[in-house]
Design a protein around this motif. Structure first.
Motif, PDB file in Angstrom:
ATOM      1  N   GLU A 284       9.166   7.734   7.866  1.00 30.98           N
ATOM      2  CA  GLU A 284       7.900   7.904   8.574  1.00 30.98           C
ATOM      3  C   GLU A 284       6.994   8.884   7.842  1.00 30.98           C
ATOM      4  OE1 GLU A 284       4.831   7.514  11.190  1.00 30.98           O
ATOM      5  OE2 GLU A 284       6.637   6.275  11.057  1.00 30.98           O
ATOM      6  N   ARG A 288       3.224   7.957   6.392  1.00 27.82           N
ATOM      7  CA  ARG A 288       2.020   8.730   6.707  1.00 27.82           C
ATOM      8  C   ARG A 288       1.341   9.239   5.443  1.00 27.82           C
ATOM      9  NH1 ARG A 288       4.025  12.369  11.937  1.00 27.82           N
ATOM     10  NH2 ARG A 288       4.245  10.599  13.383  1.00 27.82           N
ATOM     11  N   ARG A 291      -0.542   6.361   3.946  1.00 28.46           N
ATOM     12  CA  ARG A 291      -1.808   6.117   4.645  1.00 28.46           C
ATOM     13  C   ARG A 291      -2.884   7.103   4.180  1.00 28.46           C
ATOM     14  NH1 ARG A 291      -2.221   1.141   6.791  1.00 28.46           N
ATOM     15  NH2 ARG A 291      -0.889   0.757   8.592  1.00 28.46           N
TER      16      ARG A 291
END
Length: 315
Positions: A284, A288, A291
């Motif tokens: 995760e 992130r 992104r």
């Protein structure tokens, strides 16, 4: 409307489209290109670099030519030009599908479902899932997120800024051909040589921008820069090295090491030796970071294209 504004609006719309829609389940333009490239290969294949170079020229030239014709056709209409740039951007970037697959594997690992994670891993990368334990799967996912951030998002935006719609389509064509024929199997060792070398060349600017943005937007800029400088050159790929090393340093984890592809074992250098082993929750964190890098790449690409156009008018 100026070309830099068309790219800015279109690229932003394309990234929003990817965020909201992801890749289509059926009829993806990249899949259509893959089928066309496969058909060309059936006609041209010879165990020879020259025939492989011709395959690369036909497929990449066709994609660039299609983009150039489409851009010329819609040029009189501002709206149509932005729509074309947006659709092309959406078609070639793959950030949402990358995040979706990575997170699915991460959830399976966190739930203790190692077999479920193994079953999903081939959707993301070509590693042999049966040779990996939970930590090995997590490391493979983080490495794939890092590399595909460059290949599936940043590189496309860079070439879109440089060449508009033809640049977007051309970059995706090069990247797709490398995945199809650029690996070192007996069939493609010579035939895929041109595609692999062209992919190295086309991926160079996007990989360096990805590494810079991961360094400045990650949790440990000094660690990312240190890992990039000390370890990237040891990676067998000139583009994956900087990207994976900077991600490793930014996340504070170790990447690289022993890998297995369809029974073939590779011993790669460890990236960011000072980091800890990758765990499931790092997936995760990597998504992130990916992104953030993608959004920053959009800003950098738009600004660079606008600046280039201003300098051109001033001269």
């Amino acid at each position: 409307m100026r070309a830099d504004r068309v790219f800015a609006y279109g690229a932003a719309a394309g990234l929003v489209g990817d965020l909201l829609l992801g890749d289509p389940r059926r009829g993806h333009p990249v899949a259509a290109f893959g089928r066309a490239a496969d058909a060309v290969e059936k006609v041209l294949w010879r165990d020879h670099r020259g025939w492989g170079a011709l395959h690369t020229a036909v497929c990449v030239g066709g994609a660039v030519g299609l983009g150039a014709v489409a851009e010329r056709v819609v040029r009189p209409s501002r709206t149509a030009s932005v729509v074309l740039a947006g659709v092309a951007t959406w078609a070639v970037v793959g950030g949402t599908s990358l995040a979706r697959e990575a997170r699915g594997i991460g959830r399976a690992l966190e739930a203790g479902d190692v077999e479920g994670a193994r079953a999903r891993l081939p959707h993301l990368c070509g590693r042999d899932p049966q040779a990996l334990d939970a930590d090995g799967i997590a490391r493979a996912v983080v490495e794939s997120v890092a590399e595909n951030t460059s290949d599936a998002v940043v590189g496309a935006l860079v070439w879109g800024a440089l060449g508009g719609v033809p640049g977007l389509l051309g970059f995706r064509a090069v990247n797709t051909l490398d995945a199809m024929v650029g690996h070192k199997s007996e069939r493609y060792r010579r035939y895929g040589w041109a595609s692999a070398r062209l992919d190295d060349l086309a991926g160079w600017p996007g990989a360096r921008l990805t590494a810079v943005l991961a360094t400045v937007s990650g949790g440990d800029p000094r660690g990312a820069l240190r890992a990039w400088r000390s370890d990237a050159a040891q990676h067998p790929s000139p583009n994956a090295g900087p990207v994976e090393a900077s991600f490793a340093g930014a996340l504070g984890v170790r990447l690289g090491g022993t890998l297995s592809y369809a029974g073939r074992v590779e011993h790669r250098p460890v990236l960011n030796q000072a980091g800890r082993a990758v765990a499931a929750h790092d997936i995760e964190r990597a998504v992130r970071l990916s992104r953030r890098v993608g959004l920053l790449a959009l800003g950098v690409s738009v600004a660079a294209r606008a600046l280039t156009k201003r300098k051109g008018r001033a001269s």
